[in-house]
Design a protein around this motif. Structure first.
Motif, PDB file in Angstrom:
ATOM      1  N   LEU A  93      36.874  15.001   0.247  1.00  0.00           N
ATOM      2  CA  LEU A  93      38.250  15.143   0.717  1.00  0.00           C
ATOM      3  C   LEU A  93      39.195  14.240  -0.058  1.00  0.00           C
ATOM      4  O   LEU A  93      38.827  13.130  -0.474  1.00  0.00           O
ATOM      5  CB  LEU A  93      38.323  14.839   2.211  1.00  0.00           C
ATOM      6  N   LYS A  94      40.403  14.728  -0.223  1.00  0.00           N
ATOM      7  CA  LYS A  94      41.438  14.020  -0.961  1.00  0.00           C
ATOM      8  C   LYS A  94      42.648  13.800  -0.060  1.00  0.00           C
ATOM      9  O   LYS A  94      42.858  14.560   0.892  1.00  0.00           O
ATOM     10  CB  LYS A  94      41.850  14.838  -2.187  1.00  0.00           C
ATOM     11  N   PRO A  95      43.463  12.817  -0.366  1.00  0.00           N
ATOM     12  CA  PRO A  95      44.662  12.579   0.465  1.00  0.00           C
ATOM     13  C   PRO A  95      45.546  13.823   0.584  1.00  0.00           C
ATOM     14  O   PRO A  95      46.154  14.049   1.636  1.00  0.00           O
ATOM     15  CB  PRO A  95      45.381  11.456  -0.273  1.00  0.00           C
ATOM     16  N   GLU A  96      45.589  14.643  -0.451  1.00  0.00           N
ATOM     17  CA  GLU A  96      46.422  15.845  -0.396  1.00  0.00           C
ATOM     18  C   GLU A  96      45.854  16.918   0.521  1.00  0.00           C
ATOM     19  O   GLU A  96      46.498  17.945   0.751  1.00  0.00           O
ATOM     20  CB  GLU A  96      46.639  16.425  -1.807  1.00  0.00           C
ATOM     21  N   ASP A  97      44.650  16.705   1.054  1.00  0.00           N
ATOM     22  CA  ASP A  97      44.095  17.621   2.050  1.00  0.00           C
ATOM     23  C   ASP A  97      44.617  17.311   3.452  1.00  0.00           C
ATOM     24  O   ASP A  97      44.336  18.058   4.397  1.00  0.00           O
ATOM     25  CB  ASP A  97      42.567  17.544   2.065  1.00  0.00           C
ATOM     26  N   THR A  98      45.353  16.222   3.596  1.00  0.00           N
ATOM     27  CA  THR A  98      45.896  15.853   4.892  1.00  0.00           C
ATOM     28  C   THR A  98      46.835  16.927   5.417  1.00  0.00           C
ATOM     29  O   THR A  98      47.783  17.328   4.737  1.00  0.00           O
ATOM     30  CB  THR A  98      46.640  14.511   4.795  1.00  0.00           C
ATOM     31  N   ALA A  99      46.547  17.424   6.616  1.00  0.00           N
ATOM     32  CA  ALA A  99      47.330  18.512   7.204  1.00  0.00           C
ATOM     33  C   ALA A  99      46.773  18.826   8.587  1.00  0.00           C
ATOM     34  O   ALA A  99      45.712  18.325   8.971  1.00  0.00           O
ATOM     35  CB  ALA A  99      47.269  19.756   6.330  1.00  0.00           C
ATOM     36  N   ILE A 100      47.480  19.667   9.287  1.00  0.00           N
ATOM     37  CA  ILE A 100      46.925  20.289  10.487  1.00  0.00           C
ATOM     38  C   ILE A 100      46.220  21.563  10.036  1.00  0.00           C
ATOM     39  O   ILE A 100      46.810  22.384   9.335  1.00  0.00           O
ATOM     40  CB  ILE A 100      48.011  20.602  11.528  1.00  0.00           C
ATOM     41  N   TYR A 101      44.981  21.701  10.460  1.00  0.00           N
ATOM     42  CA  TYR A 101      44.181  22.859  10.070  1.00  0.00           C
ATOM     43  C   TYR A 101      44.082  23.835  11.239  1.00  0.00           C
ATOM     44  O   TYR A 101      43.799  23.437  12.374  1.00  0.00           O
ATOM     45  CB  TYR A 101      42.792  22.416   9.636  1.00  0.00           C
ATOM     46  N   TYR A 102      44.317  25.096  10.937  1.00  0.00           N
ATOM     47  CA  TYR A 102      44.283  26.153  11.922  1.00  0.00           C
ATOM     48  C   TYR A 102      43.222  27.186  11.562  1.00  0.00           C
ATOM     49  O   TYR A 102      43.046  27.523  10.384  1.00  0.00           O
ATOM     50  CB  TYR A 102      45.627  26.868  11.986  1.00  0.00           C
ATOM     51  N   CYS A 103      42.554  27.711  12.573  1.00  0.00           N
ATOM     52  CA  CYS A 103      41.734  28.887  12.359  1.00  0.00           C
ATOM     53  C   CYS A 103      42.489  30.089  12.910  1.00  0.00           C
ATOM     54  O   CYS A 103      43.322  29.959  13.820  1.00  0.00           O
ATOM     55  CB  CYS A 103      40.357  28.754  13.014  1.00  0.00           C
ATOM     56  N   ALA A 104      42.200  31.229  12.360  1.00  0.00           N
ATOM     57  CA  ALA A 104      42.912  32.440  12.738  1.00  0.00           C
ATOM     58  C   ALA A 104      42.015  33.652  12.530  1.00  0.00           C
ATOM     59  O   ALA A 104      41.055  33.600  11.752  1.00  0.00           O
ATOM     60  CB  ALA A 104      44.194  32.578  11.922  1.00  0.00           C
ATOM     61  N   ALA A 105      42.350  34.728  13.228  1.00  0.00           N
ATOM     62  CA  ALA A 105      41.534  35.942  13.168  1.00  0.00           C
ATOM     63  C   ALA A 105      42.399  37.147  12.834  1.00  0.00           C
ATOM     64  O   ALA A 105      43.549  37.244  13.271  1.00  0.00           O
ATOM     65  CB  ALA A 105      40.818  36.166  14.498  1.00  0.00           C
ATOM     66  N   THR A 106      41.823  38.055  12.078  1.00  0.00           N
ATOM     67  CA  THR A 106      42.503  39.289  11.735  1.00  0.00           C
ATOM     68  C   THR A 106      41.497  40.416  11.584  1.00  0.00           C
ATOM     69  O   THR A 106      40.311  40.174  11.313  1.00  0.00           O
ATOM     70  CB  THR A 106      43.291  39.124  10.421  1.00  0.00           C
ATOM     71  N   GLN A 107      41.989  41.651  11.737  1.00  0.00           N
ATOM     72  CA  GLN A 107      41.173  42.831  11.463  1.00  0.00           C
ATOM     73  C   GLN A 107      41.457  43.350  10.060  1.00  0.00           C
ATOM     74  O   GLN A 107      40.849  44.339   9.636  1.00  0.00           O
ATOM     75  CB  GLN A 107      41.474  43.914  12.497  1.00  0.00           C
ATOM     76  N   ARG A 108      42.371  42.684   9.347  1.00  0.00           N
ATOM     77  CA  ARG A 108      42.764  43.120   8.014  1.00  0.00           C
ATOM     78  C   ARG A 108      42.014  42.342   6.944  1.00  0.00           C
ATOM     79  O   ARG A 108      41.530  41.243   7.178  1.00  0.00           O
ATOM     80  CB  ARG A 108      44.271  42.916   7.830  1.00  0.00           C
ATOM     81  N   ASN A 109      41.926  42.916   5.781  1.00  0.00           N
ATOM     82  CA  ASN A 109      41.372  42.221   4.615  1.00  0.00           C
ATOM     83  C   ASN A 109      42.514  41.476   3.947  1.00  0.00           C
ATOM     84  O   ASN A 109      43.137  41.963   3.020  1.00  0.00           O
ATOM     85  CB  ASN A 109      40.728  43.206   3.652  1.00  0.00           C
ATOM     86  N   SER A 110      42.785  40.280   4.417  1.00  0.00           N
ATOM     87  CA  SER A 110      43.977  39.570   3.972  1.00  0.00           C
ATOM     88  C   SER A 110      43.760  38.065   4.016  1.00  0.00           C
ATOM     89  O   SER A 110      42.926  37.562   4.783  1.00  0.00           O
ATOM     90  CB  SER A 110      45.167  39.948   4.862  1.00  0.00           C
ATOM     91  N   ILE A 111      44.513  37.379   3.169  1.00  0.00           N
ATOM     92  CA  ILE A 111      44.571  35.917   3.225  1.00  0.00           C
ATOM     93  C   ILE A 111      46.000  35.461   3.492  1.00  0.00           C
ATOM     94  O   ILE A 111      46.326  34.292   3.341  1.00  0.00           O
ATOM     95  CB  ILE A 111      44.021  35.268   1.940  1.00  0.00           C
ATOM     96  N   THR A 112      46.841  36.381   3.881  1.00  0.00           N
ATOM     97  CA  THR A 112      48.245  36.069   4.160  1.00  0.00           C
ATOM     98  C   THR A 112      48.395  35.677   5.619  1.00  0.00           C
ATOM     99  O   THR A 112      47.985  36.430   6.508  1.00  0.00           O
ATOM    100  CB  THR A 112      49.119  37.292   3.870  1.00  0.00           C
ATOM    101  N   PRO A 113      48.992  34.529   5.903  1.00  0.00           N
ATOM    102  CA  PRO A 113      49.104  34.085   7.305  1.00  0.00           C
ATOM    103  C   PRO A 113      49.736  35.123   8.225  1.00  0.00           C
ATOM    104  O   PRO A 113      49.308  35.264   9.373  1.00  0.00           O
ATOM    105  CB  PRO A 113      49.975  32.820   7.201  1.00  0.00           C
TER     106      PRO A 113
END
Length: 121
Positions: free
Chosen positions: A85-105
């Motif tokens: 891990l690097k300092p630039e990885d600092t963030a709030i991490y969310y998991c999410a679910a979709t039925q689509r083939n996508s990486i778009t939030p």
């Protein structure tokens, strides 16, 4: 699908954390699961995704080779192993679910509440 992410914390640079995302709902096993993160003052960005079967994974260039996503459909849980891990990885991490083939939030229908990851230098 209801999602709950946990496992964040404070870690030194070079350290590791494993995030978990517990899901409820009958569509979990057929859903692509994604991990996203949002740092202060920045937009939410894609980190990783895993297909419903777990056979395919996708990663942002910034985490490729350091993060690994996996899932256990029998336990309705998806994981994000984060190494080096690097300092630039600092963030709030969310998991999410979709039925689509996508990486778009915007294509993800269900979101967990987020878990804070802080990496100190």
């Amino acid at each position: 699908v209801q999602l709950q992410a946990f496992g964040g914390g404070l870690v030194q640079s070079g350290g590791s954390l494993r995030l978990s995302c517990a899901a409820s709902g009958r569509t979990f096993s057929s859903s692509r699961m994604g991990w996203f993160r949002q740092a202060p003052g920045k937009e939410r960005e894609f980190v990783a995704a895993i297909s419903w079967s777990g056979s395919r994974t996708y990663y942002a260039d910034s985490v490729k080779g350091r993060f690994t996503s996996s899932r256990d459909n029998a336990k309705n849980t998806v994981y994000l192993q984060m190494n080096n891990l690097k300092p630039e990885d600092t963030a709030i991490y969310y998991c999410a679910a979709t039925q689509r083939n996508s990486i778009t939030p915007g294509d993800y229908d269900y979101w967990g509440q987020g878990t804070q990851v802080t990496v100190s230098s």
